[in-house]
Design an enzyme around this catalytic site. Structure first.
Site, mmCIF file in Angstrom:
data_model
loop_
_atom_site.group_PDB
_atom_site.id
_atom_site.type_symbol
_atom_site.label_atom_id
_atom_site.label_comp_id
_atom_site.label_asym_id
_atom_site.label_seq_id
_atom_site.Cartn_x
_atom_site.Cartn_y
_atom_site.Cartn_z
ATOM 1 N N GLY A 45 0.754 -1.287 0.079
ATOM 2 C CA GLY A 45 0.045 -0.098 0.148
ATOM 3 C C GLY A 45 0.835 1.218 -0.014
ATOM 4 O O GLY A 45 0.623 2.298 -0.751
ATOM 5 N N CYS A 46 1.899 1.177 0.730
ATOM 6 C CA CYS A 46 2.871 2.402 0.959
ATOM 7 C C CYS A 46 3.586 2.653 -0.640
ATOM 8 O O CYS A 46 3.619 3.706 -0.836
ATOM 9 C CB CYS A 46 3.918 2.364 1.880
ATOM 10 S SG CYS A 46 2.787 1.974 3.654
ATOM 11 N N THR A 47 3.951 1.598 -1.170
ATOM 12 C CA THR A 47 4.692 1.573 -2.518
ATOM 13 C C THR A 47 3.594 2.184 -3.295
ATOM 14 O O THR A 47 3.885 3.117 -4.198
ATOM 15 C CB THR A 47 5.038 0.120 -2.982
ATOM 16 O OG1 THR A 47 6.159 -0.058 -1.979
ATOM 17 C CG2 THR A 47 5.561 0.241 -4.329
#
Length: 156
Positions: A45-47
């Site tokens: 998700g952060c990527t």
């Protein structure tokens, strides 16, 4: 998402960030500063979220906004994450959780059936006077960055 009324400016703060720089809230040259808090470098998700900010970076700049990502990861982790994704903006390291506490983004979350303390994905838009003019908490990644850009662009 929650929108807070325009309040007094945030207390000035500084923090270590990538490229050997120090972030300082006061004196930012941009009309708007976008701070996005994310749980951890190199997670799906952060990527995805960081790549979305990267891909729209030019449009944010044209709207007068600077983007900064913040997590508890080390500067070394941030440097690797930034290089891997070719991010055109800096990442702020907050291992002591000072900024996480100031912005109230630390939450108890469920992970693999256990309660863990971590960053609730959140984004804040701060104007040139240091006031939060818009915030999103409990962010779901799909479409979020477009929504932030739409807000910033509508302020011009």
């Amino acid at each position: 998402m929650a929108e807070r009324p325009t309040l007094a400016p945030l207390a000035d703060f500084s923090a270590a960030m990538t490229s050997g720089q120090t972030f300082q809230l006061s004196g930012r040259p941009a009309q708007y500063t976008v701070l996005y808090f994310y749980p951890k470098d190199n997670t799906p998700g952060c990527t995805t979220e960081s790549m979305a900010f990267r891909d729209l970076h030019e449009q944010f700049a044209q709207a007068g906004a600077e983007i900064y990502g913040i997590s508890r990861d080390s500067l070394r982790s941030h440097e690797n994450f930034k290089a891997k994704l070719e991010l055109p903006f800096e990442l702020i390291s907050d291992p002591e959780e000072a900024l996480c506490q100031q912005f109230g983004v630390m939450k108890l979350k469920q992970m693999y059936g256990k309660q863990v303390r971590g960053i609730e994905r959140s984004t804040f838009v701060i104007d040139a006077t240091g006031k939060i003019v818009k915030e999103w908490r409990g962010v779901k990644v799909p479409g979020h960055v477009d929504e932030v850009l739409e807000f910033v662009a509508s302020q011009a």
